[in-house]
Scaffold this active site. Structure first.
Site, PDB file in Angstrom:
ATOM      1  N   SER A  67      52.854  37.588  43.198  1.00  8.25           N
ATOM      2  CA  SER A  67      52.944  39.046  43.240  1.00  8.25           C
ATOM      3  C   SER A  67      54.356  39.555  43.000  1.00  8.25           C
ATOM      4  CB  SER A  67      52.434  39.557  44.589  1.00  8.25           C
ATOM      5  OG  SER A  67      51.067  39.243  44.751  1.00  8.25           O
ATOM      6  N   ASP A  84      54.339  38.629  52.184  1.00  5.19           N
ATOM      7  CA  ASP A  84      54.483  37.256  51.721  1.00  5.19           C
ATOM      8  C   ASP A  84      55.129  37.250  50.343  1.00  5.19           C
ATOM      9  OD1 ASP A  84      53.305  36.094  53.949  1.00  5.19           O
ATOM     10  OD2 ASP A  84      51.290  36.269  53.121  1.00  5.19           O
ATOM     11  N   ASP A  86      56.856  34.601  47.219  1.00  3.01           N
ATOM     12  CA  ASP A  86      56.742  33.220  46.741  1.00  3.01           C
ATOM     13  C   ASP A  86      57.800  32.908  45.698  1.00  3.01           C
ATOM     14  OD1 ASP A  86      53.979  32.398  47.948  1.00  3.01           O
ATOM     15  OD2 ASP A  86      53.609  34.344  47.033  1.00  3.01           O
ATOM     16  N   ASP A 137      57.697  31.771  50.828  1.00  2.00           N
ATOM     17  CA  ASP A 137      57.157  30.451  50.526  1.00  2.00           C
ATOM     18  C   ASP A 137      57.976  29.801  49.418  1.00  2.00           C
ATOM     19  OD1 ASP A 137      55.136  30.885  52.355  1.00  2.00           O
ATOM     20  OD2 ASP A 137      53.667  31.506  50.854  1.00  2.00           O
ATOM     21  N   LYS A 235      43.592  44.283  45.971  1.00  2.00           N
ATOM     22  CA  LYS A 235      44.086  43.287  46.928  1.00  2.00           C
ATOM     23  C   LYS A 235      44.019  43.826  48.354  1.00  2.00           C
ATOM     24  CE  LYS A 235      47.964  41.247  45.899  1.00  2.00           C
ATOM     25  NZ  LYS A 235      49.337  41.067  45.389  1.00  2.00           N
ATOM     26  N   SER A 252      44.848  35.934  45.253  1.00  2.00           N
ATOM     27  CA  SER A 252      45.549  37.034  44.584  1.00  2.00           C
ATOM     28  C   SER A 252      45.790  36.749  43.110  1.00  2.00           C
ATOM     29  CB  SER A 252      46.884  37.304  45.288  1.00  2.00           C
ATOM     30  OG  SER A 252      46.684  37.817  46.578  1.00  2.00           O
ATOM     31  N   ASP A 308      40.622  26.902  42.160  1.00  2.00           N
ATOM     32  CA  ASP A 308      40.417  25.510  42.574  1.00  2.00           C
ATOM     33  C   ASP A 308      40.056  25.369  44.052  1.00  2.00           C
ATOM     34  OD1 ASP A 308      42.960  26.283  43.384  1.00  2.00           O
ATOM     35  OD2 ASP A 308      43.813  24.278  43.163  1.00  2.00           O
TER      36      ASP A 308
END
Length: 419
Positions: A67, A84, A86, A137, A235, A252, A308
Site C-alpha cells: 500500500s 501497517d 511494508d 514490516d 479495503k 490487500s 496463495d
C-alpha cells in the site's frame, strides 16, 4: 520540468454521495505527520541494519512495497489509528547460502536493539511496533537473477524450528507497483482537490491557486486518482466486515490488482467502487462455477501468486462475493436516489464503521459552517446548496451547523437538505 496530464478527473467533493465517500477515505488515511514520519523511518531502519556486522554491505535495495508503494495506506484492520507499512530488504550474497528461517532469525537478531516498543518475527517478515501504533514490516528478499528488475525470492518460515514447509517464494512487489502506477494515471483535478481537503483537515493551509501542473509535487504523498481512492474504501469495507474474524482475509494486494485492472480515469468515486467490486465478483463467480479457488497472480510475475494463502476454499471466496454484492447494491441504490438520508447514514456506518462515518459527517458540517461564515456557497450536483442534516451528526458540529426549517429531504439529496 512541467508534466502534462491526459486526465483531469472528477472532483469527488462536487457530488453529495461521492463527497461523503471521499470524507470517509480522508478519515482512514495515513495522516500527513505520520506519512512524513513513515518515509523517514524505513530509511532509518536501513541505516541501522547497515551498521550491524551481519548486514554491512549486504543491502542491495531497500524500498516500500504494498500500500505504501502505491499511496493506498489506510488504518489497520479493526482499528482507526494503527497503520501497517511494508518494506523489502533485498540482501546480498552472504545470505544466499542460508535457509529461509535462518535469514528471518538473522534479521530479527540484528533489529533486537532497535528503539521501538517491540519486534516480532513473522512467517515472511520482521515487524517493528512503534509507540504511535505504526507497524513496519521488513521483508528480506534475494534477487532472482535473469528476471525482471527486482524480481526476488522472499522467505517463508513459521518457526521456531525448521520445517519441510519452509521455502522461498517468488515475488516482484516493485514491478507490481510500476504496473499499478501505469494503469492508474494522475487525475489532476481529483488529486488537487483531495490534497487540498486533506491538508485542510490536518490544520495546514494549502495554496488555493495551485496550478494543475504542480499537483505531482504538491501531492507526492496523497491519493492521485479515483481508482486508488476507491481501493481504499474497499479495503476499509473489508476490514470492517472481517473485524472479528480470526482467519485470513482477502489480501490487500489482490484488491490492489483489481483496482489497477478496473481503473478508468474520469469516473465518479461511487461508480469506481462499484466497478472494482463487480470485477472481483465476476472472477469469483467464474472460479466457483468450476469448483476452483480464485487465482490472481502478479501481472508482471506469474509465480508471484497474490491468492496463495486466501481463499482457502470456494465457500470462503463466495462469502466475500456476497459481501461485495451488498456493497454494490447499497451504493447503486444511493446513486439512483432510492435510499433516504437517515437510512444512508445508517448503512454507511454499518459498511465503513461508525467512528469514521461520523467523523466524515462532522468534517463536512465544519466545512459547510466555515463556508457560510465566509459567505461562500457549497452546491450539490443539481445546483442546490447542500447542508448536513443535524440528525446524522453527533457532537458540537450538529448544533453549530443546523439547517433551516424547510420541507423534508427527498432521497436524491443524499444526506442533506437542499434549498
Amino acid at each position: 520540468m512541467t508534466t502534462q496530464f491526459a486526465f483531469n478527473g472528477l472532483n469527488p467533493f462536487d457530488d453529495p454521495l461521492d463527497r461523503i465517500l471521499a470524507e470517509i477515505a480522508l478519515s482512514i488515511q495515513l495522516p500527513p505527520s505520520l506519512h512524513d514520519k513513515a518515509a523517514g523511518r524505513y530509511e532509518a531502519v536501513r541505516t541501522f541494519l547497515e551498521d550491524t556486522v551481519a548486514f554491512r554491505d549486504q543491502i542491495e535495495h531497500f524500498y516500500p512495497q504494498g500500500s505504501m508503494a502505491i499511496d493506498a495506506t489506510i488504518s489497520n484492520r479493526g482499528t482507526d489509528d494503527e497503520y501497517d507499512l511494508d518494506v523489502v530488504s533485498q540482501l546480498g550474497g552472504r545470505f544466499r547460502s542460508m535457509t529461509p528461517l535462518d535469514i528471518l532469525k538473522e534479521l530479527e537478531k540484528a533489529l533486537a536493539d532497535y528503539p521501538v516498543q517491540r519486534i516480532r518475527r513473522q512467517t515472511r517478515c520482521v515487524t517493528l511496533y512503534y509507540a504511535d501504533k505504526m507497524h513496519l514490516d521488513v521483508t528480506p528478499a534475494l534477487r532472482n537473477f535473469g528476471t525482471r528488475e527486482r524480481e526476488s525470492f522472499i522467505t517463508h518460515a513459521k518457526g521456531p524450528q525448521p520445517s519441510a514447509a519452509d521455502r522461498f517464494v517468488d515475488m516482484n512487489a516493485y514491478g507490481f507497483a510500476e504496473w499499478y502506477h501505469a494503469r492508474t494515471p494522475v487525475e489532476a483535478r481529483m488529486a488537487e482537490e483531495f490534497h487540498r481537503r486533506w491538508r485542510d483537515l490536518d490544520g495546514l493551509r494549502f495554496r488555493a491557486e495551485a496550478e494543475v501542473d504542480d499537483v505531482p509535487d504538491q501531492a507526492d504523498f496523497v491519493v492521485k486518482n479515483t481508482a486508488t481512492l476507491a481501493l481504499q474504501l474497499i479495503k476499509r469495507f473489508r476490514n470492517i466486515i472481517y473485524a472479528g474474524y480470526a482467519g485470513r482475509i482477502p489480501p490487500s494486494v489482490m484488491l490492489s490488482f483489481y483496482a489497477g485492472r478496473a481503473a478508468q480515469p474520469n469516473t465518479a468515486l461511487s461508480a469506481m467502487v462499484i466497478r472494482i467490486s463487480k470485477w472481483i465478483i465476476a472472477d469469483i463467480e467464474n472460479a466457483s462455477l468450476y469448483g476452483k479457488n480464485l487465482h490472481v497472480a502478479n501481472p508482471v510475475c506469474d509465480d508471484d501468486v497474490f491468492t496463495d494463502r486466501w481463499p482457502e476454499s470456494v465457500d470462503q471466496q463466495n462469502e466475500f462475493a456476497r459481501h461485495l454484492r451488498a456493497l454494490v447494491d447499497g451504493l447503486e441504490k444511493m446513486r439512483q436516489g432510492e435510499m433516504f438520508p437517515d437510512d444512508m447514514m445508517e448503512w454507511l456506518r454499518r459498511i465503513f464503521g461508525d467512528r469514521v462515518v461520523t467523523r466524515a459527517a462532522e468534517n463536512i458540517a465544519a466545512e459547510v459552517g466555515g463556508a457560510i461564515q465566509k459567505s461562500q456557497q457549497l452546491y450539490g450536483r443539481r445546483g442546490g446548496l447542500v447542508l448536513p442534516k443535524p440528525s446524522i451528526i453527533t457532537g458540537t458540529a450538529a448544533t453549530s451547523v443546523a439547517a433551516p426549517t424547510v420541507a423534508a429531504a427527498k432521497p436524491h439529496t443524499f444526506f442533506g437538505k437542499k434549498i
